[in-house]
Design an enzyme around this catalytic site. Sequence first.
Site, PDB file in Angstrom:
ATOM      1  N   ASP A 217       4.525   0.650  -5.244  1.00  0.00           N
ATOM      2  CA  ASP A 217       3.341   1.459  -5.547  1.00  0.00           C
ATOM      3  C   ASP A 217       3.815   2.781  -6.159  1.00  0.00           C
ATOM      4  OD1 ASP A 217       0.704   2.751  -5.367  1.00  0.00           O
ATOM      5  OD2 ASP A 217       0.178   1.072  -4.085  1.00  0.00           O
ATOM      6  N   HIS A 240       4.677   2.457  -9.558  1.00  0.00           N
ATOM      7  CA  HIS A 240       3.490   2.807 -10.334  1.00  0.00           C
ATOM      8  C   HIS A 240       3.562   4.223 -10.900  1.00  0.00           C
ATOM      9  CE1 HIS A 240       0.974  -0.528  -8.134  1.00  0.00           C
ATOM     10  NE2 HIS A 240       2.079  -0.973  -8.688  1.00  0.00           N
TER      11      HIS A 240
END
Length: 393
Positions: A217, A240
């Site tokens: 993430d 991310h």
Amino acid sequence: MDLKWKQWCFMCIVLGSRVAEAHIFDVKDFGGKADGKIDISKALLSAWTEACESLEPSTVLIPEGTYLLGPVNFKGPCKSPSIGFQLEGLVQAPSNPAAFKTDGWIVFQHINGLTLFGKGTIDGKGEEAWSINKCAQNPNCKMLPVSLRFNFLNNTLIRDITSFNSKYFHMNFFECYDMTVQHVHIFAPEESANTDGIHMGISERINITDTVIATGDDCISIGPGTRNLTVTKVVCGPGHGISVGSLGKYKDEEDVSGISVRNCTFINTQNGVRIKTWPSSPAGFASDIIFEDIIMQNVSNPVILDQEYCPHLKCDKDDPSLVKLRNIKFNKIRGTSSSQLAVIIACSKGAPCENLEVGDINLKYIGTDGPAQSTCSNVNPILSGEQIPPTCV
Ligand SMILES: *[C@@H]1O[C@H](CO)[C@@H](O)[C@H](O)[C@H]1NC(C)=O
Ligand SMILES: *[C@@H]1O[C@H](CO)[C@@H](O)[C@H](O)[C@H]1NC(C)=O
Ligand SMILES: *[C@@H]1O[C@H](CO)[C@@H](O)[C@H](O)[C@H]1NC(C)=O
Ligand SMILES: *[C@@H]1O[C@H](CO)[C@@H](O)[C@H](O)[C@H]1NC(C)=O
Ligand SMILES: *[C@@H]1O[C@H](CO)[C@@H](O)[C@H](O)[C@H]1NC(C)=O
């Protein structure tokens, strides 16, 4: 004791005066066994309590070896004028998320002057948790434990440690003031859910430097109430990216201001540098944010400002975001984009971006169907230097 002190003082030369001449509280002297099977949480808490109550500079030590550790909460305030936590071993969490009744595995709170350091690793054993994590579909899902929670801390240094396979975020800072994260390593697989590297909120004067984050993430996510954050020399990927937000989910969120991200490299990430706010959001404010001297290698959305952030399409897009973005700068960003749309600046029509600057950008699309492109809305950016792709045309 004398020998330990000498061993220790080799380290204190390395670490400087911060934890010099500390008295050592070795978890093994409190009954903690390096067998990887018997939970050392009681032993470690006893060591902590003595170290924290001591009137001398004190350091809790987990020496080399493999240990099982259940949920623990290290509480201050401490009497000790400086408190260290030296991690040299491999510390493993229970695999089963049911072993956790709260939202943290290793929690530090209400401490002034904590130094967490060492060549050791904490392993969150997240595999089982990722497979049951349905939080993307269900916002009321049971909270999984964050590996390291830092709550209400002042003057903290986190150095050299490794965090591996957290069940949820690796680290979370809440109401922390004056914090330095240096030469830390964070790893989880690309497909692991919600394993953000470092998340923070309501925290000020945070420095993160010389750190490697590879995760499933956000490498770093910057929540409401973050002020004066400096991120330098972070290598992110997979993951991310480094993200301000998401902002505007709740009423009365605190402002974000004074964020700088410099000299960072993104490798095979989903996003590079990002600001995201929810649509239909209450009023909010984020200002003085700079992303500069950034290298992108095969990044999907190298530069993305998204005020209609709506993952899994679970939000109401009828009204615009009312989070106002002011004094935002993207400068000296170069490298490769794995998607054609390399620059996205989608400001809110309800609160258009103010004083947004785009400096030297040189991003090449690695695909074969044409050059890189950009898209902009509700913004009149101040442009300077090279613009590849051309910004907002
Ligand atoms: C941290 O600093 C704040 C603001 O100066 C203070 O209110 C708080 O008591 C301090 N906390 C600790 C644990 O030292
Ligand atoms: C954080 O970094 C900034 C800018 O590099 C520096 O001025 C500041 O002193 C640093 N703060 C701490 C607590 O290390
Ligand atoms: C914090 O950031 C603001 C910009 O938002 C800046 O004016 C201020 O000098 C910074 N303070 C510190 C202590 O770095
Ligand atoms: C950041 O990168 C720029 C350009 O490469 C360089 O001039 C500068 O010294 C670097 N700063 C740090 C703190 O590494
Ligand atoms: C580029 O990133 C994509 C994922 O976005 C990945 O599938 C691909 O293998 C990467 N290419 C290289 C050369 O690393």
